[in-house]
Scaffold this motif. Structure first.
Motif, PDB file in Angstrom:
ATOM      1  N   ALA A  35     -11.536  -3.570  -1.679  1.00 18.35           N
ATOM      2  CA  ALA A  35     -11.917  -1.953  -1.669  1.00 18.35           C
ATOM      3  C   ALA A  35     -10.664  -1.329  -0.760  1.00 18.35           C
ATOM      4  O   ALA A  35     -10.995  -0.349  -1.060  1.00 18.35           O
ATOM      5  CB  ALA A  35     -13.167  -3.063  -0.633  1.00 18.35           C
ATOM      6  N   LEU A  36     -10.298  -1.895  -0.189  1.00 19.96           N
ATOM      7  CA  LEU A  36      -8.872  -1.148   0.602  1.00 19.96           C
ATOM      8  C   LEU A  36      -8.463  -0.013  -0.466  1.00 19.96           C
ATOM      9  O   LEU A  36      -8.348   1.188  -0.290  1.00 19.96           O
ATOM     10  CB  LEU A  36      -8.090  -1.949   1.758  1.00 19.96           C
ATOM     11  CG  LEU A  36      -7.197  -0.932   2.348  1.00 19.96           C
ATOM     12  CD1 LEU A  36      -7.632  -0.221   3.128  1.00 19.96           C
ATOM     13  CD2 LEU A  36      -6.599  -2.304   3.500  1.00 19.96           C
ATOM     14  N   ILE A  37      -7.672  -0.948  -1.450  1.00 20.48           N
ATOM     15  CA  ILE A  37      -7.040  -0.200  -2.621  1.00 20.48           C
ATOM     16  C   ILE A  37      -7.472   1.149  -2.705  1.00 20.48           C
ATOM     17  O   ILE A  37      -7.157   2.116  -3.041  1.00 20.48           O
ATOM     18  CB  ILE A  37      -6.415  -0.874  -3.001  1.00 20.48           C
ATOM     19  CG1 ILE A  37      -5.374  -2.231  -3.010  1.00 20.48           C
ATOM     20  CG2 ILE A  37      -6.108  -0.706  -4.262  1.00 20.48           C
ATOM     21  CD1 ILE A  37      -5.095  -3.166  -3.449  1.00 20.48           C
ATOM     22  N   VAL A  38      -8.517   0.696  -3.098  1.00 23.86           N
ATOM     23  CA  VAL A  38      -9.894   1.555  -3.832  1.00 23.86           C
ATOM     24  C   VAL A  38      -9.903   2.993  -2.854  1.00 23.86           C
ATOM     25  O   VAL A  38     -10.033   4.000  -3.438  1.00 23.86           O
ATOM     26  CB  VAL A  38     -11.203   1.022  -4.530  1.00 23.86           C
ATOM     27  CG1 VAL A  38     -11.673   2.373  -5.453  1.00 23.86           C
ATOM     28  CG2 VAL A  38     -10.593   0.476  -5.990  1.00 23.86           C
ATOM     29  N   ALA A  39     -10.471   2.589  -2.251  1.00 28.84           N
ATOM     30  CA  ALA A  39     -10.753   3.712  -0.907  1.00 28.84           C
ATOM     31  C   ALA A  39      -9.355   4.594  -0.499  1.00 28.84           C
ATOM     32  O   ALA A  39      -9.326   5.376  -0.536  1.00 28.84           O
ATOM     33  CB  ALA A  39     -11.335   2.413   0.524  1.00 28.84           C
ATOM     34  N   LEU A  88       0.921  -1.090  -0.144  1.00 28.33           N
ATOM     35  CA  LEU A  88       0.200  -0.271  -0.172  1.00 28.33           C
ATOM     36  C   LEU A  88       1.063   0.899  -0.147  1.00 28.33           C
ATOM     37  O   LEU A  88       0.576   1.782  -0.977  1.00 28.33           O
ATOM     38  CB  LEU A  88      -0.907   0.289   1.060  1.00 28.33           C
ATOM     39  CG  LEU A  88      -2.349   0.963   1.217  1.00 28.33           C
ATOM     40  CD1 LEU A  88      -2.928   0.037   0.015  1.00 28.33           C
ATOM     41  CD2 LEU A  88      -3.324   0.591   2.238  1.00 28.33           C
ATOM     42  N   LEU A  89       1.612   1.521   1.042  1.00 31.18           N
ATOM     43  CA  LEU A  89       2.999   2.164   0.605  1.00 31.18           C
ATOM     44  C   LEU A  89       3.405   3.025  -0.570  1.00 31.18           C
ATOM     45  O   LEU A  89       3.937   3.684  -0.904  1.00 31.18           O
ATOM     46  CB  LEU A  89       3.652   2.382   1.418  1.00 31.18           C
ATOM     47  CG  LEU A  89       3.250   2.033   3.122  1.00 31.18           C
ATOM     48  CD1 LEU A  89       4.656   1.665   4.601  1.00 31.18           C
ATOM     49  CD2 LEU A  89       2.540   3.313   3.820  1.00 31.18           C
ATOM     50  N   ALA A  90       3.980   1.303  -0.469  1.00 31.03           N
ATOM     51  CA  ALA A  90       4.870   1.274  -2.691  1.00 31.03           C
ATOM     52  C   ALA A  90       3.747   2.362  -3.462  1.00 31.03           C
ATOM     53  O   ALA A  90       4.098   3.020  -3.949  1.00 31.03           O
ATOM     54  CB  ALA A  90       4.845   1.049  -3.272  1.00 31.03           C
ATOM     55  N   PHE A  91       2.736   2.246  -3.568  1.00 30.72           N
ATOM     56  CA  PHE A  91       1.113   1.961  -4.160  1.00 30.72           C
ATOM     57  C   PHE A  91       1.178   3.961  -3.867  1.00 30.72           C
ATOM     58  O   PHE A  91       0.716   4.534  -5.031  1.00 30.72           O
ATOM     59  CB  PHE A  91       0.256   0.820  -4.176  1.00 30.72           C
ATOM     60  CG  PHE A  91      -1.317   1.895  -4.515  1.00 30.72           C
ATOM     61  CD1 PHE A  91      -0.956   1.940  -6.290  1.00 30.72           C
ATOM     62  CD2 PHE A  91      -2.371   2.092  -4.442  1.00 30.72           C
ATOM     63  CE1 PHE A  91      -1.808   2.064  -6.837  1.00 30.72           C
ATOM     64  CE2 PHE A  91      -3.333   3.059  -4.699  1.00 30.72           C
ATOM     65  CZ  PHE A  91      -3.054   3.180  -6.502  1.00 30.72           C
ATOM     66  N   ASN A  92       1.190   4.254  -3.248  1.00 27.98           N
ATOM     67  CA  ASN A  92       0.416   5.353  -2.360  1.00 27.98           C
ATOM     68  C   ASN A  92       2.008   6.522  -2.927  1.00 27.98           C
ATOM     69  O   ASN A  92       1.677   7.672  -3.570  1.00 27.98           O
ATOM     70  CB  ASN A  92       0.664   5.617  -1.103  1.00 27.98           C
ATOM     71  CG  ASN A  92      -0.578   5.577  -0.480  1.00 27.98           C
ATOM     72  OD1 ASN A  92      -1.729   4.742  -1.375  1.00 27.98           O
ATOM     73  ND2 ASN A  92      -1.123   4.759  -0.044  1.00 27.98           N
ATOM     74  N   ALA A  93       3.201   6.300  -2.964  1.00 26.55           N
ATOM     75  CA  ALA A  93       4.046   6.853  -3.141  1.00 26.55           C
ATOM     76  C   ALA A  93       4.274   7.589  -4.839  1.00 26.55           C
ATOM     77  O   ALA A  93       4.489   7.922  -5.134  1.00 26.55           O
ATOM     78  CB  ALA A  93       5.655   6.385  -3.058  1.00 26.55           C
ATOM     79  N   ALA A  99      -0.926  -0.905 -14.444  1.00 26.39           N
ATOM     80  CA  ALA A  99       0.927  -0.892 -14.581  1.00 26.39           C
ATOM     81  C   ALA A  99       1.037  -1.242 -13.899  1.00 26.39           C
ATOM     82  O   ALA A  99       2.042  -1.584 -13.043  1.00 26.39           O
ATOM     83  CB  ALA A  99       1.316  -0.100 -16.105  1.00 26.39           C
ATOM     84  N   VAL A 100       0.690  -0.317 -12.840  1.00 25.64           N
ATOM     85  CA  VAL A 100       1.492   0.188 -10.919  1.00 25.64           C
ATOM     86  C   VAL A 100       0.486  -1.112 -10.522  1.00 25.64           C
ATOM     87  O   VAL A 100       1.589  -1.733  -9.390  1.00 25.64           O
ATOM     88  CB  VAL A 100       0.825   1.285 -10.222  1.00 25.64           C
ATOM     89  CG1 VAL A 100       1.147   1.587  -9.151  1.00 25.64           C
ATOM     90  CG2 VAL A 100       1.002   2.701 -11.652  1.00 25.64           C
ATOM     91  N   ILE A 101      -0.151  -2.289 -10.170  1.00 22.21           N
ATOM     92  CA  ILE A 101      -0.960  -3.146 -10.223  1.00 22.21           C
ATOM     93  C   ILE A 101      -0.547  -4.144 -10.576  1.00 22.21           C
ATOM     94  O   ILE A 101       0.019  -4.754  -9.453  1.00 22.21           O
ATOM     95  CB  ILE A 101      -2.682  -2.143 -10.012  1.00 22.21           C
ATOM     96  CG1 ILE A 101      -3.610  -1.555  -9.545  1.00 22.21           C
ATOM     97  CG2 ILE A 101      -3.380  -4.429  -9.758  1.00 22.21           C
ATOM     98  CD1 ILE A 101      -4.902  -1.669  -9.508  1.00 22.21           C
TER      99      ILE A 101
END
Length: 204
Positions: free
Chosen positions: A148-152, A10-15, A132-134
């Motif tokens: 659901a958590l990722i989308v929220a 999740l942190l990598a996705f947010n960055a 691509a990121v996912i």
């Protein structure tokens, strides 16, 4: 068999997502112009629409919509053409109104939300970026609660970014500077939006 989402994922996705939101593009450019021209309320509303559409693209990527576009290329081309046409229309309106005085009242919030939503929904590059990121960040086979958590999380991050940016850009000094240089700023914005629309239209 489903796998679990980790905090590191999740942190990598947010960055990566924050870098993408802050990068100059059609969404950020449209948001900046709307906020400075029409005020904080219109900017926040536009950000709500932009964020909602971007989060929906992430949901689509997580559900495998990219595979659907691979099976039906015409659907992707149709969406791409629609997004390009919308960008070109915004560019034309911005250029034509460059010398027009600003309205005293901010743009209606409902219309601002829909404009932001339509802008990002009509940009399939948002979905391709999310896909691509996912593929790189998240493991395959995530359970529904993790999706659901990722989308929220994506939605909250987008809305927080645009809210804070709107509060900064909607100040009186920023508005006064924009009014003074409005013809120049609007024509620069129109040129960039038009270029983005043409690029989206002609790129494969």
């Amino acid at each position: 068999m489903s796998v679990s989402l980790t905090l590191a994922d999740l942190l990598a996705f947010n960055a990566v997502l924050l870098a993408a939101i802050a990068a100059p593009g059609a969404a950020l450019l449209y948001f900046i112009r709307t906020t400075v021209a029409s005020g904080r309320a219109a900017g926040i509303a536009t950000g709500l629409g932009l964020g909602l559409a971007a989060a929906l693209w992430t949901l689509a990527a997580l559900l495998g919509l990219e595979a659907l576009f691979t099976l039906f290329p015409w659907a992707y081309l149709l969406l791409k053409a629609g997004g390009a046409a919308y960008l070109l229309w915004i560019a034309l309106q911005t250029w034509r109104q460059a010398r027009a005085p600003l309205a005293e009242a901010p743009a209606p919030r409902g219309r601002a939300i829909l404009s932001g939503f339509a802008l990002n929904l009509g940009n399939p590059k948002s979905m391709l970026f999310a896909a691509a990121v996912i593929l790189v960040v998240f493991p395959q086979g995530l359970a529904a609660p993790d999706v659901a958590l990722i989308v929220a999380n994506h939605l909250l991050l987008e809305w927080t970014f645009y809210l804070l940016f709107a509060l900064l850009l909607g100040s009186a000094p920023a508005r006064a500077s924009y009014i003074r240089l409005k013809p120049l700023f609007d024509r620069i914005a129109a040129t960039l939006l038009g270029a983005l629309g043409l690029r989206l239209l002609i790129e494969r």
